[in-house]
Design an enzyme around this catalytic site. Sequence first.
Site, mmCIF file in Angstrom:
data_model
loop_
_atom_site.group_PDB
_atom_site.id
_atom_site.type_symbol
_atom_site.label_atom_id
_atom_site.label_comp_id
_atom_site.label_asym_id
_atom_site.label_seq_id
_atom_site.Cartn_x
_atom_site.Cartn_y
_atom_site.Cartn_z
ATOM 1 N N ASP A 1 -46.389 28.815 -10.140
ATOM 2 C CA ASP A 1 -45.834 28.224 -11.430
ATOM 3 C C ASP A 1 -45.066 28.939 -12.108
ATOM 4 O O ASP A 1 -44.517 30.187 -11.598
ATOM 5 C CB ASP A 1 -47.403 27.848 -12.115
ATOM 6 C CG ASP A 1 -46.999 26.783 -13.296
ATOM 7 O OD1 ASP A 1 -48.229 26.414 -13.596
ATOM 8 O OD2 ASP A 1 -45.974 26.681 -13.771
ATOM 9 N N GLU B 1 -49.380 21.814 -22.838
ATOM 10 C CA GLU B 1 -50.214 23.257 -22.244
ATOM 11 C C GLU B 1 -51.008 23.811 -23.275
ATOM 12 O O GLU B 1 -51.739 23.076 -24.068
ATOM 13 C CB GLU B 1 -49.168 24.145 -21.650
ATOM 14 C CG GLU B 1 -48.255 23.343 -20.265
ATOM 15 C CD GLU B 1 -47.463 24.092 -19.393
ATOM 16 O OE1 GLU B 1 -46.241 24.048 -19.387
ATOM 17 O OE2 GLU B 1 -47.954 25.272 -19.194
HETATM 18 C C1 GLC Z 1 -45.344 24.834 -16.480
HETATM 19 C C2 GLC Z 1 -46.474 24.145 -15.953
HETATM 20 C C3 GLC Z 1 -46.156 23.373 -14.892
HETATM 21 C C4 GLC Z 1 -44.641 23.015 -14.483
HETATM 22 C C5 GLC Z 1 -43.916 24.286 -14.661
HETATM 23 C C6 GLC Z 1 -42.448 23.813 -14.575
HETATM 24 O O1 GLC Z 1 -45.689 25.962 -17.190
HETATM 25 O O2 GLC Z 1 -47.735 24.984 -15.876
HETATM 26 O O3 GLC Z 1 -47.084 22.363 -14.751
HETATM 27 O O4 GLC Z 1 -44.438 22.197 -13.472
HETATM 28 O O5 GLC Z 1 -44.271 25.291 -15.634
HETATM 29 O O6 GLC Z 1 -41.806 23.406 -15.724
#
Ligand code: GLC
Length: 614
Positions: free
Chosen positions: A308, A504
């Site tokens: 991530d 988030e």
């Molecule tokens: C974020 C998320 C993830 C996402 C990634 C790219 O923090 O946790 O779901 O795909 O970053 O944006």
Amino acid sequence: MYRSALRLSSLGLVLGVLAAPAPAVHGGPVRAAPGPGSYLDSRLPVEDRVADLLARMSLDDKLGQMTQPERRYVRPEDVTRYRIGSVLSSGGSAPSPNTPQSWADMYDGFQRAALAAPLRVPIIYGADAVHGHGNVAGATLFPHDIGLGAARDPALVRAIGAATAQEMTGTGVDWNFAPCLCVARDDRWGRTYESFGEVPELPAAMTTLIEGLQGDRLGGPASVLATAKHYLGDGGTEGGRDRGDTRAAEQELRAVHLPPFREAVKRGVGSVMVSYSSWNGLKMHRNGYLIRDVLKRELGFTGFVVSDYNGIDRLDGEEGFTRDEVAAAVNAGIDMAMVSSDWRRFIGYLRDAVRDGTVPMSRVDDANRRILTEKFRLGLFERPMADRAYLRTVGSPAHRALARRAVAESQVLLKNAGGVLPLDRRDRVFVAGRGADDIGVQAGGWTITWQGAPGPVTRGTTILQGIREAAGPSATVAYSRDGTGVDRSYDAAVAVVGEQPYAEYHGDLTGGMDLDAADLETIGRLRASGVPVVVVMVSGRPLDIASELPKWDAFVEAWLPGTEGAGVADVLYGATAPTGRLPVTWMRDASQQPINQGDGKKPLFPLGYGLTYG
Ligand code: GLC
């Protein structure tokens, strides 16, 4: 994905280009140009092409393939020089102006730079098109996952995936960080709306999104790579804390959180994204047992695993990379690092770790084999550029009609005292509430910006506009945001209330889960007029409304519908009967969280509850 490739008249031209000496980045000669039967020959089996290319790659070629910077922190010339394998747009990271055309121009700019490197390995470009191509102004935005879980229509979700893939293809973006297959167990979690439901069967059923995105076969018309995320257990953390710790025996982890990923692997998902969260105190980004042994060996996942966003540099709980973190994550089975800005440091640390044997070359080769396999399968070597023929699908009437249908199917009717719904097209209706005439509120997070925002953030139809369209010519539809002006001359009052956009951890709830005072005051004004009150809630999860519900005549949970608010009106006026059913248990009181089917707690509404008309 029919990409209007750089039309190379023959392999010979390609060979000519390849023969051109390239600036070696950090040593390592450019090998002899590939002849026929090489990795550039699309007639060869993918595994042969991968083997031939791998044999030609220097260590730096391979390290670059494992590196994914965020677009704001890398220039096209860096992509060439460092052999970068992928670029991403994080939430809200868009070219300016934010138009589908400028997305395609941006993508092509990075792709041309990748093709300028000696081995001409194309990049794959990732973005969060998690409810449609949400970063792109004017794109069709579908209901967020929790609404699709309420619709319980896997075929509809497949069609949504296909439509999303078309809109992505026009802009060049060929990798979607979706579907989120999290099983949301605590509604206080800020990502509850990214879950299809609280039981594994729901996200497992909605892995049809993968087939919609990737197509019947990867590399076909408008085919983009899908991502099963976030592996593993992100929806089960203590207190619903985002990026927290899921404390569970392995048997429970496997029973609740693993089935959707097993299904995704069966459906051929091309990538898996690792969760920020931990399992029993161990960060997923270093969990070699679950990534290497369970996902790759036991489930037989052959695609590639991506971290991530900056997920690797938080392994020690501190900001910033260490070499140990890089080695731990790559050795645990992470094949590509989403490293946003600090990507040069990542490459340097990984090179050091390979050179001192901390990370075996076999691990680097396995990661590259996985990444290159998906790139060959996707057809990127043959059709590397954006296919602008699909630009006309962005926000198209056909896609908006599909989204409107999805909105209607996702509505859940939870109360209808006296049959106040459906409204009659001749009714005098008074509409109020912060969510009634606000595209940004009804779209929620991951819309134009990471967090989303209230206001006219993109093109679409608000719920109020939908009501006005649904009401007949002789009807009266009045609106005031806070309900001021309502009187008993109206046949019904509709209050559209709920949550303001978030994404988030910004959406984590640690206090109460009540409707806020502004919404309660609006509803109170409507009630004081004496007309029947219909509450429509725009939210990413259940809220604590049990004490208010007796005062409402009807109650519809609309979730986060996206750009096509008319789908809500379709149900309010009965053009479509409500068929949605709760994908999560609805608490009687916030103190019950987490509350889930079978836990013995008495909910306000059980999982699967939903009324219809007549
Ligand atoms: C974020 C998320 C993830 C996402 C990634 C790219 O923090 O946790 O779901 O795909 O970053 O944006």
